[in-house]
Write an enzyme that holds these catalytic residues in place. Structure first.
Site, mmCIF file in Angstrom:
data_model
loop_
_atom_site.group_PDB
_atom_site.id
_atom_site.type_symbol
_atom_site.label_atom_id
_atom_site.label_comp_id
_atom_site.label_asym_id
_atom_site.label_seq_id
_atom_site.Cartn_x
_atom_site.Cartn_y
_atom_site.Cartn_z
ATOM 1 C CB THR A 123 -31.918 -44.261 38.257
ATOM 2 O OG1 THR A 123 -31.154 -44.011 37.056
ATOM 3 C CG2 THR A 123 -32.006 -43.027 39.098
ATOM 4 C CG ASP A 124 -33.923 -50.133 35.982
ATOM 5 O OD1 ASP A 124 -33.279 -50.022 34.905
ATOM 6 O OD2 ASP A 124 -34.514 -51.177 36.299
ATOM 7 C CD1 TRP A 125 -30.786 -46.929 30.325
ATOM 8 C CD2 TRP A 125 -30.136 -47.573 32.348
ATOM 9 N NE1 TRP A 125 -29.403 -46.945 30.356
ATOM 10 C CE2 TRP A 125 -28.983 -47.327 31.574
ATOM 11 C CE3 TRP A 125 -29.952 -47.958 33.681
ATOM 12 C CZ2 TRP A 125 -27.683 -47.478 32.068
ATOM 13 C CZ3 TRP A 125 -28.663 -48.116 34.176
ATOM 14 C CH2 TRP A 125 -27.549 -47.882 33.368
#
Ligand SMILES: *[C@@H]1O[C@H](CO)[C@@H](O)[C@H](O)[C@H]1NC(C)=O
Ligand SMILES: *[C@@H]1O[C@H](CO)[C@@H](O)[C@H](O)[C@H]1NC(C)=O
Ligand SMILES: *[C@@H]1O[C@H](CO)[C@@H](O)[C@H](O)[C@H]1NC(C)=O
Ligand SMILES: *[C@@H]1O[C@H](CO)[C@@H](O)[C@H](O)[C@H]1NC(C)=O
Ligand SMILES: *[C@@H]1O[C@H](CO)[C@@H](O)[C@H](O)[C@H]1NC(C)=O
Ligand SMILES: *[C@@H]1O[C@H](CO)[C@@H](O)[C@H](O)[C@H]1NC(C)=O
Ligand SMILES: *[C@@H]1O[C@H](CO)[C@@H](O)[C@H](O)[C@H]1NC(C)=O
Ligand SMILES: *[C@@H]1O[C@H](CO)[C@@H](O)[C@H](O)[C@H]1NC(C)=O
Ligand SMILES: *[C@@H]1O[C@H](CO)[C@@H](O)[C@H](O)[C@H]1NC(C)=O
Ligand SMILES: *[C@@H]1O[C@H](CO)[C@@H](O)[C@H](O)[C@H]1NC(C)=O
Ligand SMILES: *[C@@H]1O[C@H](CO)[C@@H](O)[C@H](O)[C@H]1NC(C)=O
Ligand SMILES: *[C@@H]1O[C@H](CO)[C@@H](O)[C@H](O)[C@H]1NC(C)=O
Length: 850
Positions: free
Chosen positions: A278-280
């Protein structure tokens, strides 16, 4: 041999077809389901790594498996994120860290020129060397996964905040820049993480938060394949170990759990063998994302960080024990096998350093887990110098990216004794000190990079002011953005005016710009245009130097008679000063080319690429301009740009001659030959493991809010369902029966035949001028009407750059055209289609100028 394509050798005429809509539609976009997640391990390039991984994963407990899929929490370790560990197998907490241009929030690291600067070099070798430098620095600091390169955004929106992190406004430029970076990085053993997948073209409203959903990028299938997916396909082909999912939705389904994108496009069609992260804080759900193909959650927290909650971690343990997430998915999530195989694929089982820096602090001794209120302390920064000789690469890129737009009366290069007056804060240092703004979140002094997570600290900075002063000690400096009122310049002196335009990531707002450029439109910041105009009133010779994140409108002064020369120095990183003076004073001829188009007016862009802002409800960002972004649009709409994509002058001149076109693999079918079947993938028992495997170990000293795989009373959880008799509301279309392998797949990046070289074009380049210099050759293709769909008039497909040629020197550059380069995505057949024997295809070569 059948008909050869029509070869035309000329500069590109920017006058083509009139405006036509690609495929008008008003049905709402939606993302079809694609289940189950395809396992990795079926490509021969990865076979050894998967074999090793299988032996390890086959012996892992549930806790170990879950550990590798889930971050330990925000600020729960030295890196931007780290997984749990499986120390029994020598697998440490894997460190994932920014950025695409250097090690973020660290010390003794190189601040390389940004992606857009590397793009402007049109130099494949420098792109590769930059990747090597980034990889070496990642390894030296103990970063397992370096979060780059960026190939999305693609400058669809000229005001978009993060276009500068990638290589330019064209899929092939992004693809080559990304692939070269990946190969360079991974040659050092660091794992590359290509991002952001996909459609993350503006910063505002990108994230789904408690306040509401992030925007939905609604992209039709053909546009996805021919533009935005193109560089990701090349990145997968280059062997990228990781792919990061974007924050936004695509077709109203969050990228981090969009089964069509992850399972369908990335893992089945592109044959991606690594892991998907995932992105953060972009994870939206636990079971949903696991089923949709996500392999790793970063930094591990749920929607609200620092509460000790996770969608995975102990919840993933529970979802396995209660039977909702099939064991098979976790094993592949090896989700775990994918992660461990990637670790082996890059050789990280052999002496890979542990992190020896902390992105949380510059102090030596600090809490190990600042996200926990009570944390043990220890040495967190060892201040390891990882710079090596990377400043040489950084300098070469910054220099060879500099793009000369105008040079009337051969004003450049300057003589070293010229009488110079230098204006603008962009020539000088940050008045508050080097790195005084966190994540470069300010525009103060020479602009070396944009702002946000895609940055690093500068180990040092040679400003243009210092570099010019070293060469021309008599130069007068006015490091201010207001033109001095009392200035009477010496006759025949030259004014050098520095202006800039900044942008960055959404979590920092700089001078009211929330990442995207909102306040100065596409004009220079800090009244830069007025500064140039004032200089042009006082001087008869003005040279404008621009540091910019992207396209800038120059019309307020470009045609003023005293404005003799204009250089775009892009975002040069730490080597801003001498890279510029090399070109200003003629030690090096400019050889950069624009990685985007500069229009006369922002109104020249399609309306659909403007920024979108609305207070409530989900923003629907419809990509209605379809394939027509940047130069594809200007050609299609028959709008003349001020300076086209690929433009860039030189101090010398080049002639192109003796083009030789050699056919290699014949195009004797319109679709590529059938793919090979998928090879086998690791098989594990699918029985639900013993709940005791995720019971809290008695010996563990728990850190508050740290994310663990363990459960308080795991044996109370019983498998209550399976996928066919479900008590769980599975997503529509959920199934355990694998899809038939897509015909467009079959290898890394798709059907390997797509990458067969159909033609090579060799061309001789002669330096016909009186300076030494480097030439760029850009190869564009045009497809014939017989392809049956509307296609952009010209599309860049390859480029090459000569070494430094002395006057009279000749070098032969060889360029390749693949089957895919000549194909369109057939949405009915779901495969790449071209024309037999490439009949009617045009190959266009552009060089100096555009
Ligand atoms: C998005 O929707 C468009 C229009 O319906 C469709 O062509 C495309 O395949 C969809 N893409 C994804 C990834 O769902
Ligand atoms: C466990 O590890 C041993 C030693 O490497 C290996 O021989 C065995 O095949 C592994 N077991 C499984 C189930 O993978
Ligand atoms: C999971 O990772 C943590 C560190 O993040 C470690 O303390 C723990 O021992 C690991 N669990 C297992 C079963 O290896
Ligand atoms: C199994 O556990 C997961 C994680 O807590 C939960 O989301 C899911 O609803 C559970 N399934 C059932 C059938 O209760
Ligand atoms: C940090 O890196 C240096 C040099 O790469 C290495 O010698 C050292 O062992 C590393 N530190 C740790 C904790 O691994
Ligand atoms: C790179 O840095 C070294 C010192 O570490 C210095 O001697 C050298 O001149 C620098 N090279 C360039 C191109 O800046
Ligand atoms: C600079 O020096 C050159 C010769 O070295 C001379 O021809 C020229 O006039 C000088 N220019 C200025 C501005 O002093
Ligand atoms: C302007 O001319 C004066 C007198 O010739 C000289 O001392 C000064 O250095 C010149 N300034 C610049 C910036 O060239
Ligand atoms: C751009 O176009 C708009 C609308 O036609 C016009 O008002 C504006 O003056 C133009 N700007 C420039 C710099 O030409
Ligand atoms: C196309 O050409 C290749 C290479 O010459 C050949 O192996 C293949 O059989 C040909 N296919 C067709 C359909 O003619
Ligand atoms: C799932 O349910 C079906 C239908 O009741 C049953 O036939 C099957 O054996 C079950 N599978 C498992 C793994 O329990
Ligand atoms: C061009 O294609 C040929 C033949 O496949 C290959 O050997 C060569 O490496 C390619 N060149 C580049 C620059 O990709």
């Amino acid at each position: 041999m059948a008909l050869l394509p029509y070869l035309i050798l000329c500069l590109i005429p920017y006058t083509l077809a009139s405006q036509r809509r690609l495929h008008p539609r008003d049905d709402a976009a939606f993302s079809p389901p694609y289940y189950p997640a395809p396992n990795g391990g079926w490509l021969s390039d990865w076979a050894d790594a998967y074999e090793k991984a299988q032996r390890v994963v086959g012996n892992m407990t549930l806790a170990e498996k879950v550990n590798l899929t889930t971050g330990t929490g925000e600020f729960m370790g030295p890196c931007a994120g780290q997984t749990g560990s499986a120390l029994r197998f020598g697998i440490p907490n894997l460190c994932l860290h920014d950025s695409p241009l250097g090690i973020r929030n660290s010390d003794h690291n190189t601040a390389f020129p940004a992606g857009v600067t590397a793009g402007a070099t049109f130099d494949k070798d420098l792109m590769y060397q930059r990747g090597v430098g980034l990889g070496e620095e990642a390894r030296g600091k103990g970063v397992n996964v370096l979060l780059g390169p960026v190939v999305g955004p693609m400058f669809r929106k000229p005001r978009g905040g993060r276009g500068w992190e990638g290589f330019g406004a064209d899929p092939s430029l992004q693809a080559i820049g990304g692939a070269q970076t990946i190969k360079g990085m991974q040659s050092t053993g660091a794992i590359a993480c290509i991002k952001h997948f996909i459609g993350n073209e503006q910063e505002m409203h990108r994230e789904t938060t408690v306040l509401g959903p992030g925007y939905s990028s609604n992209i039709d299938d053909r546009t996805l394949h021919e533009l935005y997916l193109w560089p990701f396909a090349e990145g997968v082909r280059a062997g990228t170990g990781a792919v990061m999912m974007a924050y936004n939705d695509v077709n109203r389904s969050a990228c981090s759990q969009n089964s069509m994108l992850i399972n369908g496009v990335l893992k089945d069609e592109l044959g991606f063998q690594g892991f998907v992260v995932t992105d953060w804080l972009a994870q939206m759900g636990g079971v949903s994302s696991a089923l949709a193909g996500l392999d790793m959650a970063m930094p591990g927290d749920g929607l609200i960080p620092l509460l000790g909650d996770s969608y995975w971690g102990s919840q993933l343990s529970r979802a396995i024990l209660n039977g909702t997430v099939p064991m098979e998915r976790l094993n592949d999530m090896s989700q775990v096998t994918r992660i461990v195989a990637t670790w082996y694929q890059m050789g990280q089982d052999q002496d890979y350093p542990l992190p020896n820096f902390s992105s949380n602090t510059l102090d030596e001794i600090e809490p190990l887990y600042p996200g926990a209120l009570l944390s043990p302390t220890g040495v967190v920064n060892q201040y390891v110098n990882v710079e090596g000789d990377h400043n040489i690469t950084a300098h070469a890129i910054a220099r060879d990216a500099i793009t000369l737009l105008k040079n009337d009366d051969n004003t450049l290069p300057l003589s070293k004794n010229a009488s110079l007056y230098v204006f603008g804060t962009d020539a000088g240092p940050n008045s508050n000190g080097l790195n005084s703004c966190s994540d470069q979140g300010c525009d103060n002094g020479v602009l070396t990079m944009g702002w946000g997570s895609g940055t690093s600290r500068l180990p040092y900075l040679v400003t243009p002011q210092e570099a010019i002063a070293n060469i021309t000690p008599s130069a007068a400096f006015y490091i201010t953005d207001t033109f001095p009122s009392d200035l009477t310049p010496n006759a025949s002196s030259t004014a050098i005016v520095f202006i800039n335009a900044d942008s960055g990531e959404n979590y920092i707002t700089v001078e009211d710009n929330p990442g995207d450029r909102t306040t100065a439109d596409l004009f220079a910041w800090h009244s830069g245009d007025e500064l140039v105009q004032a200089a042009a009133q006082a001087f008869s010779s003005v040279v404008v130097i621009i540091h910019t994140v992207g396209p800038l409108i120059l019309e307020n002064w470009i045609d003023l008679d005293p404005v003799k020369a204009v250089l775009i120095a892009h975002l040069p990183g730490q080597e801003a000063g001498y890279s510029l003076t090399d070109v200003l004073y003629g030690d090096s001829s400019p050889s950069g080319h624009l990685p985007y188009t500069i229009p006369y007016n922002e109104t020249n862009y399609p309306a659909s690429v403007g920024l979108l802002d609305q207070p409530f409800g989900q923003i629907q960002d419809d990509f209605t301009e379809a394939l027509y972004i940047d130069y594809r649009h200007f050609l299609h709409a028959n709008v003349t740009p001020r300076y086209p994509f690929g433009y860039g002058l030189s101090y010398t001149g080049f002639s192109f001659s003796n083009p030789v076109l050699t056919p290699l693999t014949p195009i004797n079918t319109t679709f590529p030959p059938p793919r090979a079947p998928k090879g086998p993938t690791p098989v594990y028992p699918s029985t639900i493991p013993d709940p005791g495997e995720v019971a809290w170990p008695a010996s563990l000293t728990r850190i508050w809010r740290y994310l663990y795989p363990y459960l308080d009373d795991p044996s109370s959880i019983t498998p209550s369902s399976n996928a066919s008799t479900s008590e769980y509301p599975y997503p529509a279309g959920y199934t355990l029966t694998p899809h038939p392998p897509p015909r467009s797949g079959g290898g890394a990046g798709g059907n390997p035949s797509l990458y067969d070289v159909a033609f090579t074009l060799s061309i001789d380049i002669t330096n016909t001028g009186s300076f030494s210099g480097r030439a760029v050759v850009q190869l564009y293709v045009s497809l014939p009407e017989s392809i049956g769909v509307d296609v952009p008039g010209l599309q860049l497909r390859d480029f090459g750059k000569t070494g430094v040629l002395d006057p009279g020197d000749v070098e032969t550059v060889v360029l390749n055209v693949t089957r895919k380069d000549l194909s369109v995505w057939d949405v009915e057949v779901q495969d790449w289609r071209t024309v037999m024997a490439a009949e009617g295809v045009g190959l266009w070569v552009a060089g100096e100028g555009g």
